[in-house]
Design a protein around this motif. Structure first.
Motif, PDB file in Angstrom:
ATOM      1  N   ARG A 142      68.750  -0.514 -24.608  1.00 53.12           N
ATOM      2  CA  ARG A 142      68.095   0.274 -23.558  1.00 53.12           C
ATOM      3  C   ARG A 142      68.510  -0.289 -22.208  1.00 53.12           C
ATOM      4  O   ARG A 142      68.315  -1.459 -21.916  1.00 53.12           O
ATOM      5  CB  ARG A 142      66.581   0.220 -23.705  1.00 53.12           C
ATOM      6  CG  ARG A 142      66.073   0.767 -25.020  1.00 53.12           C
ATOM      7  CD  ARG A 142      64.558   0.764 -25.044  1.00 53.12           C
ATOM      8  NE  ARG A 142      64.004   1.977 -24.449  1.00 53.12           N
ATOM      9  CZ  ARG A 142      62.785   2.056 -23.947  1.00 53.12           C
ATOM     10  NH1 ARG A 142      62.014   1.002 -23.921  1.00 53.12           N
ATOM     11  NH2 ARG A 142      62.342   3.188 -23.454  1.00 53.12           N
TER      12      ARG A 142
ATOM     13  N   ASP B 217      71.651   0.056 -18.830  1.00 53.36           N
ATOM     14  CA  ASP B 217      73.102   0.074 -18.656  1.00 53.36           C
ATOM     15  C   ASP B 217      73.650  -1.345 -18.571  1.00 53.36           C
ATOM     16  O   ASP B 217      74.063  -1.814 -17.498  1.00 53.36           O
ATOM     17  CB  ASP B 217      73.469   0.883 -17.404  1.00 53.36           C
ATOM     18  CG  ASP B 217      73.045   2.340 -17.532  1.00 53.36           C
ATOM     19  OD1 ASP B 217      73.294   2.927 -18.592  1.00 53.36           O
ATOM     20  OD2 ASP B 217      72.446   2.874 -16.575  1.00 53.36           O
TER      21      ASP B 217
ATOM     22  N   LEU C  95      75.831   7.714 -25.809  1.00 50.17           N
ATOM     23  CA  LEU C  95      74.536   7.915 -25.158  1.00 50.17           C
ATOM     24  C   LEU C  95      73.553   8.567 -26.121  1.00 50.17           C
ATOM     25  O   LEU C  95      73.768   9.678 -26.593  1.00 50.17           O
ATOM     26  CB  LEU C  95      74.716   8.792 -23.918  1.00 50.17           C
ATOM     27  CG  LEU C  95      73.456   9.066 -23.092  1.00 50.17           C
ATOM     28  CD1 LEU C  95      72.842   7.761 -22.580  1.00 50.17           C
ATOM     29  CD2 LEU C  95      73.780  10.002 -21.933  1.00 50.17           C
TER      30      LEU C  95
ATOM     31  N   GLU D 221      68.088   9.825 -22.603  1.00 50.59           N
ATOM     32  CA  GLU D 221      67.716   9.484 -21.235  1.00 50.59           C
ATOM     33  C   GLU D 221      66.229   9.740 -21.070  1.00 50.59           C
ATOM     34  O   GLU D 221      65.701  10.713 -21.606  1.00 50.59           O
ATOM     35  CB  GLU D 221      68.498  10.341 -20.229  1.00 50.59           C
ATOM     36  CG  GLU D 221      69.990  10.050 -20.193  1.00 50.59           C
ATOM     37  CD  GLU D 221      70.721  10.943 -19.213  1.00 50.59           C
ATOM     38  OE1 GLU D 221      71.576  10.429 -18.466  1.00 50.59           O
ATOM     39  OE2 GLU D 221      70.420  12.162 -19.202  1.00 50.59           O
TER      40      GLU D 221
ATOM     41  N   ARG E 183      68.604   4.873 -19.615  1.00 52.76           N
ATOM     42  CA  ARG E 183      69.416   5.340 -20.733  1.00 52.76           C
ATOM     43  C   ARG E 183      69.359   4.370 -21.909  1.00 52.76           C
ATOM     44  O   ARG E 183      69.216   3.169 -21.722  1.00 52.76           O
ATOM     45  CB  ARG E 183      70.867   5.533 -20.286  1.00 52.76           C
ATOM     46  CG  ARG E 183      71.024   6.560 -19.170  1.00 52.76           C
ATOM     47  CD  ARG E 183      72.473   6.638 -18.688  1.00 52.76           C
ATOM     48  NE  ARG E 183      72.606   7.625 -17.633  1.00 52.76           N
ATOM     49  CZ  ARG E 183      72.414   7.367 -16.332  1.00 52.76           C
ATOM     50  NH1 ARG E 183      72.072   6.145 -15.948  1.00 52.76           N
ATOM     51  NH2 ARG E 183      72.554   8.318 -15.436  1.00 52.76           N
TER      52      ARG E 183
ATOM     53  N   TRP F 144      71.686   3.379 -25.292  1.00 52.98           N
ATOM     54  CA  TRP F 144      73.058   3.504 -25.786  1.00 52.98           C
ATOM     55  C   TRP F 144      73.213   2.912 -27.181  1.00 52.98           C
ATOM     56  O   TRP F 144      72.483   1.993 -27.571  1.00 52.98           O
ATOM     57  CB  TRP F 144      74.026   2.771 -24.868  1.00 52.98           C
ATOM     58  CG  TRP F 144      74.069   3.245 -23.456  1.00 52.98           C
ATOM     59  CD1 TRP F 144      73.293   2.794 -22.411  1.00 52.98           C
ATOM     60  CD2 TRP F 144      74.924   4.253 -22.906  1.00 52.98           C
ATOM     61  NE1 TRP F 144      73.620   3.454 -21.261  1.00 52.98           N
ATOM     62  CE2 TRP F 144      74.626   4.358 -21.525  1.00 52.98           C
ATOM     63  CE3 TRP F 144      75.923   5.076 -23.448  1.00 52.98           C
ATOM     64  CZ2 TRP F 144      75.282   5.248 -20.684  1.00 52.98           C
ATOM     65  CZ3 TRP F 144      76.573   5.954 -22.603  1.00 52.98           C
ATOM     66  CH2 TRP F 144      76.262   6.048 -21.240  1.00 52.98           C
TER      67      TRP F 144
END
Length: 294
Positions: free
Chosen positions: A151, A153, A163, A166, A264, A266
């Motif tokens: 969680r 970037d 991804l 969001e 975001r 990932w």
């Protein structure tokens, strides 16, 4: 020395007792003692000394234990890789996947995902390591896990990433609140990952001169949410924490231009992981659930 010898050293070091170690290794104590004697003769060093409370490892023994950890780990990686190669050749999906997963994702998203995957691929097993996203990122960079769910970037240099979702970050309160008065209202703060804290702090600095009034500090975001639900103050929480809550007022954080501040999540992995049939199947399965990649 063979694989069993290294295993013996590691178990004995953890137990510091011949009887207990022999029991865990499913051999007799005399057999364990003889094996140790053989190792010492082969290497020409003393590995352990006996004491009243158990055994003590010499400096040489301590070094061999460190080597044992490395050798056994490497052996397991080789065994796993060979099995995956064999599965790929036979077009089978089986084996063990090691996942590094952020705490929130492990609690709220991963169980249903693994359930669906296991329905399609019942011969795949999982080893799951949970922690803060920054620590999970290190695990995937160091190849200690095959796939990471992160969680925020974080650094993805050298990695493939996909991804997953969001979400907004929201001010949550039991009662409606006026943002103008926010610095004077009691806030429930919690320990979160570094990027989330930075995101919230930057938003606050852009909108207020005064520092927040922290009335309660907790160590878990779940605890913060429960405090908010009981009317003890407001919290600033990722919106997915609030999706199943009722009678909670929330206001999404926005940039100066009015656009929502997004957090975001990932999936990270190394490109070579796609060479393994079981890893490739799992990555493709996750991508099919969300449909976005980078």
């Amino acid at each position: 020395m063979d694989y069993r010898d290294w295993e013996i050293l590691r178990v004995l070091y953890s137990q510091k007792n011949l009887t207990k170690a022999a029991r865990l290794l499913y051999i007799t104590q005399p057999a364990l003692t003889n094996r140790l004697k053989h190792m010492e003769e082969e290497l020409g060093v003393k590995i352990v000394t006996r004491e009243s409370r158990g055994v003590h490892f010499t400096a040489e023994g301590e070094y061999l234990v460190r080597c044992a950890d490395e050798i056994l780990e490497q052996f397991n990686k080789i065994k796993e890789h060979v099995r995956n190669m064999s599965n790929h050749a036979g077009n089978a999906v089986a084996g063990t996947l090691k996942l590094g997963v952020s705490n929130f994702f492990a609690n709220y998203e991963l169980p249903s995902m693994l359930k669906l995957f296991k329905e399609q691929y019942p011969h795949v097993d999982f080893k799951v390591v949970t922690g803060w996203s920054k620590d999970v990122t290190k695990l995937i960079h160091n190849k200690d896990v095959h796939i990471g769910f992160v969680r925020g970037d974080y650094n993805s240099r050298g990695l493939k990433k996909h991804l997953l979702l969001e979400e907004t970050v929201s001010i949550a309160s039991k009662e409606p609140i006026d943002l103008v008065n926010l610095p004077h209202l009691p806030r429930i703060d919690y320990s979160g990952d570094v990027l989330l804290k930075t995101l919230i702090d930057n938003w606050w600095a852009e909108n207020y001169i005064q520092p927040p009034f922290i009335s309660i500090e907790v160590d878990q975001v779940d605890t913060c949410m429960k405090m908010v639900m009981n009317g003890l103050g407001y919290g600033i929480l990722p919106s997915r924490m609030l999706k199943d809550t009722e009678n909670i007022y929330k206001v999404d954080l926005t940039h100066q231009n009015g656009k929502p501040i997004l957090r975001r999540t990932w999936m990270y992995y190394h490109k070579e992981s796609l060479e393994w049939n079981v890893t490739k199947a799992f990555i493709q399965f996750v991508e099919s659930l969300t449909g976005r990649s980078k």
